[in-house]
Design a protein around this motif. Sequence first.
Motif, PDB file in Angstrom:
ATOM      1  N   GLN A 112       0.857  -1.184   0.000  1.00  0.00           N
ATOM      2  CA  GLN A 112       0.000   0.000   0.000  1.00  0.00           C
ATOM      3  C   GLN A 112       0.895   1.237   0.000  1.00  0.00           C
ATOM      4  O   GLN A 112       1.641   1.464   0.944  1.00  0.00           O
ATOM      5  CB  GLN A 112      -0.921   0.001   1.223  1.00  0.00           C
ATOM      6  N   LEU A 113       0.825   2.013  -1.068  1.00  0.00           N
ATOM      7  CA  LEU A 113       1.731   3.142  -1.241  1.00  0.00           C
ATOM      8  C   LEU A 113       0.964   4.419  -1.543  1.00  0.00           C
ATOM      9  O   LEU A 113      -0.037   4.401  -2.254  1.00  0.00           O
ATOM     10  CB  LEU A 113       2.696   2.878  -2.405  1.00  0.00           C
ATOM     11  N   ALA A 114       1.431   5.517  -0.993  1.00  0.00           N
ATOM     12  CA  ALA A 114       0.901   6.832  -1.341  1.00  0.00           C
ATOM     13  C   ALA A 114       1.995   7.862  -1.119  1.00  0.00           C
ATOM     14  O   ALA A 114       2.668   7.854  -0.080  1.00  0.00           O
ATOM     15  CB  ALA A 114      -0.324   7.170  -0.495  1.00  0.00           C
ATOM     16  N   LEU A 115       2.180   8.729  -2.105  1.00  0.00           N
ATOM     17  CA  LEU A 115       3.177   9.793  -2.037  1.00  0.00           C
ATOM     18  C   LEU A 115       4.577   9.229  -1.807  1.00  0.00           C
ATOM     19  O   LEU A 115       5.373   9.774  -1.042  1.00  0.00           O
ATOM     20  CB  LEU A 115       2.830  10.796  -0.936  1.00  0.00           C
ATOM     21  N   VAL A 116       4.894   8.118  -2.462  1.00  0.00           N
ATOM     22  CA  VAL A 116       6.218   7.493  -2.368  1.00  0.00           C
ATOM     23  C   VAL A 116       7.012   7.891  -3.607  1.00  0.00           C
ATOM     24  O   VAL A 116       6.617   7.592  -4.735  1.00  0.00           O
ATOM     25  CB  VAL A 116       6.105   5.961  -2.257  1.00  0.00           C
ATOM     26  N   LEU A 117       8.131   8.572  -3.402  1.00  0.00           N
ATOM     27  CA  LEU A 117       8.863   9.181  -4.504  1.00  0.00           C
ATOM     28  C   LEU A 117       9.366   8.146  -5.509  1.00  0.00           C
ATOM     29  O   LEU A 117       9.274   8.364  -6.718  1.00  0.00           O
ATOM     30  CB  LEU A 117      10.051   9.987  -3.955  1.00  0.00           C
ATOM     31  N   SER A 118       9.896   7.028  -5.039  1.00  0.00           N
ATOM     32  CA  SER A 118      10.449   6.051  -5.974  1.00  0.00           C
ATOM     33  C   SER A 118       9.379   5.490  -6.902  1.00  0.00           C
ATOM     34  O   SER A 118       9.683   5.011  -7.995  1.00  0.00           O
ATOM     35  CB  SER A 118      11.132   4.909  -5.215  1.00  0.00           C
ATOM     36  N   MET A 119       8.112   5.549  -6.489  1.00  0.00           N
ATOM     37  CA  MET A 119       7.030   5.071  -7.337  1.00  0.00           C
ATOM     38  C   MET A 119       6.658   6.068  -8.430  1.00  0.00           C
ATOM     39  O   MET A 119       6.003   5.721  -9.401  1.00  0.00           O
ATOM     40  CB  MET A 119       5.780   4.783  -6.491  1.00  0.00           C
ATOM     41  N   ALA A 120       7.056   7.328  -8.251  1.00  0.00           N
ATOM     42  CA  ALA A 120       6.704   8.337  -9.242  1.00  0.00           C
ATOM     43  C   ALA A 120       7.399   8.087 -10.570  1.00  0.00           C
ATOM     44  O   ALA A 120       6.976   8.617 -11.598  1.00  0.00           O
ATOM     45  CB  ALA A 120       7.060   9.726  -8.726  1.00  0.00           C
ATOM     46  N   ALA A 121       8.467   7.276 -10.569  1.00  0.00           N
ATOM     47  CA  ALA A 121       9.185   6.978 -11.809  1.00  0.00           C
ATOM     48  C   ALA A 121       8.561   5.811 -12.562  1.00  0.00           C
ATOM     49  O   ALA A 121       8.972   5.501 -13.677  1.00  0.00           O
ATOM     50  CB  ALA A 121      10.655   6.653 -11.489  1.00  0.00           C
ATOM     51  N   ARG A 122       7.563   5.157 -11.968  1.00  0.00           N
ATOM     52  CA  ARG A 122       6.936   4.003 -12.606  1.00  0.00           C
ATOM     53  C   ARG A 122       5.640   4.412 -13.269  1.00  0.00           C
ATOM     54  O   ARG A 122       5.036   5.408 -12.932  1.00  0.00           O
ATOM     55  CB  ARG A 122       6.688   2.895 -11.565  1.00  0.00           C
ATOM     56  N   ARG A 123       5.210   3.620 -14.212  1.00  0.00           N
ATOM     57  CA  ARG A 123       3.994   3.922 -14.947  1.00  0.00           C
ATOM     58  C   ARG A 123       3.026   2.754 -14.820  1.00  0.00           C
ATOM     59  O   ARG A 123       3.405   1.651 -14.478  1.00  0.00           O
ATOM     60  CB  ARG A 123       4.308   4.157 -16.440  1.00  0.00           C
ATOM     61  N   GLY A 124       1.788   3.022 -15.126  1.00  0.00           N
ATOM     62  CA  GLY A 124       0.797   1.957 -15.119  1.00  0.00           C
ATOM     63  C   GLY A 124      -0.289   2.229 -14.111  1.00  0.00           C
ATOM     64  O   GLY A 124      -0.174   3.079 -13.235  1.00  0.00           O
ATOM     65  N   LYS A 125      -1.376   1.480 -14.224  1.00  0.00           N
ATOM     66  CA  LYS A 125      -2.521   1.664 -13.348  1.00  0.00           C
ATOM     67  C   LYS A 125      -2.122   1.419 -11.895  1.00  0.00           C
ATOM     68  O   LYS A 125      -1.483   0.433 -11.557  1.00  0.00           O
ATOM     69  CB  LYS A 125      -3.637   0.689 -13.732  1.00  0.00           C
ATOM     70  N   GLY A 126      -2.524   2.329 -11.017  1.00  0.00           N
ATOM     71  CA  GLY A 126      -2.250   2.171  -9.595  1.00  0.00           C
ATOM     72  C   GLY A 126      -0.863   2.551  -9.186  1.00  0.00           C
ATOM     73  O   GLY A 126      -0.489   2.360  -8.050  1.00  0.00           O
TER      74      GLY A 126
END
Length: 722
Positions: free
Chosen positions: A291-305
């Motif tokens: 469960q992730l929200a406002l996680v910087l390393s995820m901002a570089a990924r694409r796709g639903k969710g």
Amino acid sequence: MGDGKWRTAGRALMRVTAVWAVSTLTMLVLAGALPDFQLQSDDGDTITKTAFTAAWGAGAFGLLSALVWPVLVRSLLIVPALVLGALVFFLNGSLLLIALRLIPDGRGDAAPETAVVVAAVMSAVASATSTALAVRDDEAYRRRLSRLADRRRRRGRSPDPAEPGRDGPPGTVFLQLDGVGHDVLVEAAADGLMPTVAGWLADSSGHRLTPWRTDWSSQTGASQLAILHGSNHDVPAFRWYEKETRTVMVSSRPASALEMQRRAIRRTHDGGLLTVDGASRGNLFSGGAGQLALVLSMAARRGKGRRSRAGYFAYFSDPANATRTALSFVAEVFREIGQSTRARARKVTPRIKRGGLYPFIRAFATVVERDVVVAAVLGDMFAGRTAVYADLVAYDEVAHHSGPRSRDAEKVLVRLDRSLALIAKIADHTPRAYRIVLLSDHGQSPGETFAGKYGLTLKDLVRAGCGLPVPRRAQRTRSASEARDAVRIALHRPVEGQQDEHPAKLSDPIVLASGNLGLISFPDIGGRATREQIEHRHPALLSTLANHPGIGFLLVGGEDGSVVLGRGGEEVAVAELTDGKGPLASFGAGAADAVRRTDTFPHVADVMVNSMYDPATGTVHAFEEQIGSHGGLGGEQSRPFLLWPRGLTDPLDIVAAETAEGAPPPPGGGLVGAEAVHRVLTRWLQESSGPQVPVRAEGFAGAGLADEPFPAGAPVPDAQAD
């Protein structure tokens, strides 16, 4: 329908009716107070007719807010967060105008600017009423959890057996107060600024506090990567240059954060601290959470969710949240402008420029990011998640610009304490018990900037020491003059002729800053440059840097091993470094080992530069525009804290057990290094919720973002208001 369902439906109807009634009364009061807002026909209406009109308008506005607002916010996820905050008022006012048009006989009317005010007040009042009712209704929490469990079953996930009641193993909430040092926390609690923390520190509270010591790179990128993923190997600073790819890695850049996380996982072979039913909120890294929200390393990924802004949608889908946070955002902008103006008027020193976009950046960090993260944590607790790790960055942002012990920073600590109190209060109503662990990733050390003290930046000094042109403002400084003289003497020729000594194929040195830690790289020298190579090219550079009064010591590689250089020609081989002696004499216990460890990193800079440190005043000189800084050695920046419930094993006992099993004892004793903190937190999760099974996978766990909305009424306005 059973008695329980009738009671549930009755309570829900009563809450809706109460909110509607309060909203109607609010609309009536505003219609009487604002000249451009009316709920009557031009000929006038009876009190009953006017009340009916207000009830109709309040109901239409509430229905539109519930149905239309989430769609609007989701469509605006592509809008930058700062812009979204400004749009909140306009959108909310537009919904109110539509609601007024739906009133029969056209009795509702308002000027556009008045509609914005009315909508903001009504949203805030409705949210406060709904929250006050929901907080007192334990059944509302259980219904929310039941819906979450049903949603998980539909997604093929079994609900946590601990969720139905509070008899199962407790969950753990890790709250990171970014940049709050151990001594700052203790003083704030003692001075009454943080009564919640003071209560936890009281002997009867069952909590304990200990400082821990950071690595040489005392900044969030290195500390949080190790805390969440178990390793910060090869993270020499907040930003560094990698020669093989010719790129600058920056911890706050999404692509860099993602790569740092991948490297840590490849080294540790597991997904991270939060792999078992965990949530990561407002962090640089995921920690392996699902469960992730406002996680910087995820901002570089694409796709639903995988959108980094999904956490904003979950929060701002409630128009009351949006209005309250937007109002606080505007208030914070004006607060910063007022505080910076007073600082200039009073000629407070040290002081840096705080204009431009900074008031908005500060407001985002201290209001928007805080509100969204706190709401996310509350949602995780309502959902009964096993482990939650959240970063609250408000203090760190303000302390950089105002100082770690400034009144501005103290006020932020007061508001952070309210958030802690809210989370602790909500823990009494969650489906499982929660242990709240408070910690920081580093502290901050005060001091005038290097440029403010000496009139030139570290980059200017390096260029002067290399005989390269420097800006005119820097040419007039004593430091630049001395550097040019050193070059002239070393080359036995005027500095103007030095240009011939630098063929076009030689690149200029790359100079980066991370608080009071500087990194110098020569991109055209393959691999790590040695001292001999640097002195052959730039004979005066190392001596210029080492003898500068604003610099404490240098680390540079050599053909016979790395060395640390200090003033007056002082030189010690890294292998022979000792705390309290030589160039590291003033930097305290553990400094020698911290430097030795960084020296082994593949991407250590050609020259690592640590600023001076005055133990008497605790000051350093940041190479960035910060009067409260962190990133290197020296003072409170290297002394964060860990605060935990007494039911968990003492961290020092964990360290002692590791030492007894053959691990080397930490230098100077205590809890040393962010990797050690990771081991402690992992042990605590095992003690609270059972074994934490490492997730071994290609890439990493936790690729998705939570898209479940936070429970209605989660953020309590009184605790969040500014």
